[in-house]
Design a protein around this motif. Structure first.
Motif, PDB file in Angstrom:
ATOM      1  N   CYS A 148      -6.595   4.617  -5.461  1.00  0.00           N
ATOM      2  CA  CYS A 148      -7.666   4.977  -4.524  1.00  0.00           C
ATOM      3  C   CYS A 148      -7.557   6.456  -4.173  1.00  0.00           C
ATOM      4  O   CYS A 148      -6.528   6.893  -3.647  1.00  0.00           O
ATOM      5  N   THR A 186      -0.744  -0.844  -5.243  1.00  0.00           N
ATOM      6  CA  THR A 186      -1.838   0.023  -4.800  1.00  0.00           C
ATOM      7  C   THR A 186      -1.310   1.407  -4.430  1.00  0.00           C
ATOM      8  O   THR A 186      -0.368   1.527  -3.642  1.00  0.00           O
ATOM      9  N   ILE A 201      -1.056  -6.574  -5.814  1.00  0.00           N
ATOM     10  CA  ILE A 201      -1.354  -5.382  -6.608  1.00  0.00           C
ATOM     11  C   ILE A 201      -0.428  -4.234  -6.200  1.00  0.00           C
ATOM     12  O   ILE A 201      -0.028  -4.119  -5.044  1.00  0.00           O
ATOM     13  N   THR A 223       0.865  -1.181   0.000  1.00  0.00           N
ATOM     14  CA  THR A 223       0.000   0.000   0.000  1.00  0.00           C
ATOM     15  C   THR A 223       0.903   1.233   0.000  1.00  0.00           C
ATOM     16  O   THR A 223       1.586   1.510   0.989  1.00  0.00           O
ATOM     17  N   TYR A 258      -2.781  -2.798 -11.038  1.00  0.00           N
ATOM     18  CA  TYR A 258      -2.559  -1.513 -10.380  1.00  0.00           C
ATOM     19  C   TYR A 258      -3.900  -0.992  -9.870  1.00  0.00           C
ATOM     20  O   TYR A 258      -4.895  -0.992 -10.596  1.00  0.00           O
ATOM     21  N   LEU A 259      -3.934  -0.566  -8.598  1.00  0.00           N
ATOM     22  CA  LEU A 259      -5.165  -0.061  -8.000  1.00  0.00           C
ATOM     23  C   LEU A 259      -4.920   1.346  -7.467  1.00  0.00           C
ATOM     24  O   LEU A 259      -3.995   1.571  -6.680  1.00  0.00           O
ATOM     25  N   THR A 315      -4.662  -5.961  -1.618  1.00  0.00           N
ATOM     26  CA  THR A 315      -3.331  -5.661  -2.161  1.00  0.00           C
ATOM     27  C   THR A 315      -2.391  -6.844  -1.970  1.00  0.00           C
ATOM     28  O   THR A 315      -1.671  -7.241  -2.902  1.00  0.00           O
ATOM     29  N   ILE A 358      -8.664  -2.894   1.654  1.00  0.00           N
ATOM     30  CA  ILE A 358      -7.712  -2.493   0.606  1.00  0.00           C
ATOM     31  C   ILE A 358      -6.358  -3.164   0.843  1.00  0.00           C
ATOM     32  O   ILE A 358      -5.733  -3.682  -0.084  1.00  0.00           O
TER      33      ILE A 358
END
Length: 264
Positions: free
Chosen positions: A161, A191, A189, A29, A158-159, A184, A180
């Motif tokens: 937010c 993120t 991911i 994250t 790829y995320l 991840t 989240i």
């Protein structure tokens, strides 16, 4: 992994991003924090290709989006998931239909396969029972979870937010943070989270950059931030009395541990 190299962006001759270089790590994250107007939203828009930077490179696992054609950028966006600040669910669609929307737009699978994937995503965010409801019939926290289900429908690499906890109470915010974070890790991911929420910073901040006046003024993680001597960062993070007290307690405990070690 996303690498940013010497990124600059100006509007009407006014520099907004000044030689930004950083790495957003896969399976972590990655948080962008900073005051309003610091440049963090402009940074996100450059990363996802909504703005073209004046100079610099943005590499998605080695692929530079700044050098891509519109067709190539469109293809890359199929690998991205987006969680918008206001959830941005379609009012006229049910929760299930919202989760299916990216699949209907971009997936070539059969309708049954799309339905199966959408139901799986709703199950993953603990919303399967709400699939037939409309956004107006669910709570703000449920809307965020529905938006997360939609964001992961295409199994993104790829995320992104944008203020995921905006408008939520502290308890629900923690649920969204944990969701989240877990997603991840589960799907490895990359993120990237744009946030003002200091609870998120302390809870899931594995890789944090602090943007101040268009520059990266500090980088670290949620443990490093307590010990920082960066004045601009401290003024931002510990603006509230609560977080000042948290920091004082953390520093006191560290000193006590050091004293115990010296006595040994």
């Amino acid at each position: 992994m996303i690498e940013i190299k010497n990124l600059t962006k100006s509007f009407e001759g006014k520099p907004v991003l000044k030689d930004i270089s950083t790495t957003f790590e896969e399976g972590k994250t990655n948080l962008i924090i900073g005051r309003s107007g610091s440049g963090k939203t402009v940074l996100i828009k450059n990363i996802i290709g909504l703005y073209q930077p004046d100079s610099g490179a943005i590499l998605y696992d080695g692929r530079d989006i700044t050098q891509m054609t519109k067709k190539e950028i469109k293809a890359l966006r199929k690998e991205m998931g987006m969680l918008f600040q206001g959830s941005a669910l379609f009012d006229s669609m049910t929760v299930l239909e919202n989760a299916m929307f990216p699949l209907m737009m971009f997936s070539k699978e059969s309708k049954n396969e799309k339905l199966k994937r959408a139901l799986f995503c709703l199950e993953r965010v603990n919303l399967r029972e709400a699939g037939d409801l409309y956004p107006s019939e669910i709570s703000g926290g449920m809307m965020k979870r529905a938006a997360i289900a939609r964001a992961i429908a295409l199994n993104p690499r790829y995320l992104f937010c944008d203020e995921p906890n905006s408008g939520l109470d502290p308890k629900t915010s923690l649920i969204i943070d944990d969701l989240i974070y877990d997603i991840t890790k589960e799907y490895n991911i990359t993120t990237v989270i744009n946030t003002h929420d200091m609870n998120s910073v302390m809870n899931i901040g594995e890789n944090i950059i602090f943007i101040n006046d268009g520059e990266i003024a500090w980088r670290g993680n949620c443990r490093d931030i307590i010990d920082s001597d960066n004045k601009a960062l401290n003024d931002f993070v510990f603006a509230s009395d609560l977080f000042q007290k948290v920091r004082e307690v953390e520093l006191k405990e560290e000193k006590e541990e050091e004293c115990q070690e010296q006595k040994k």
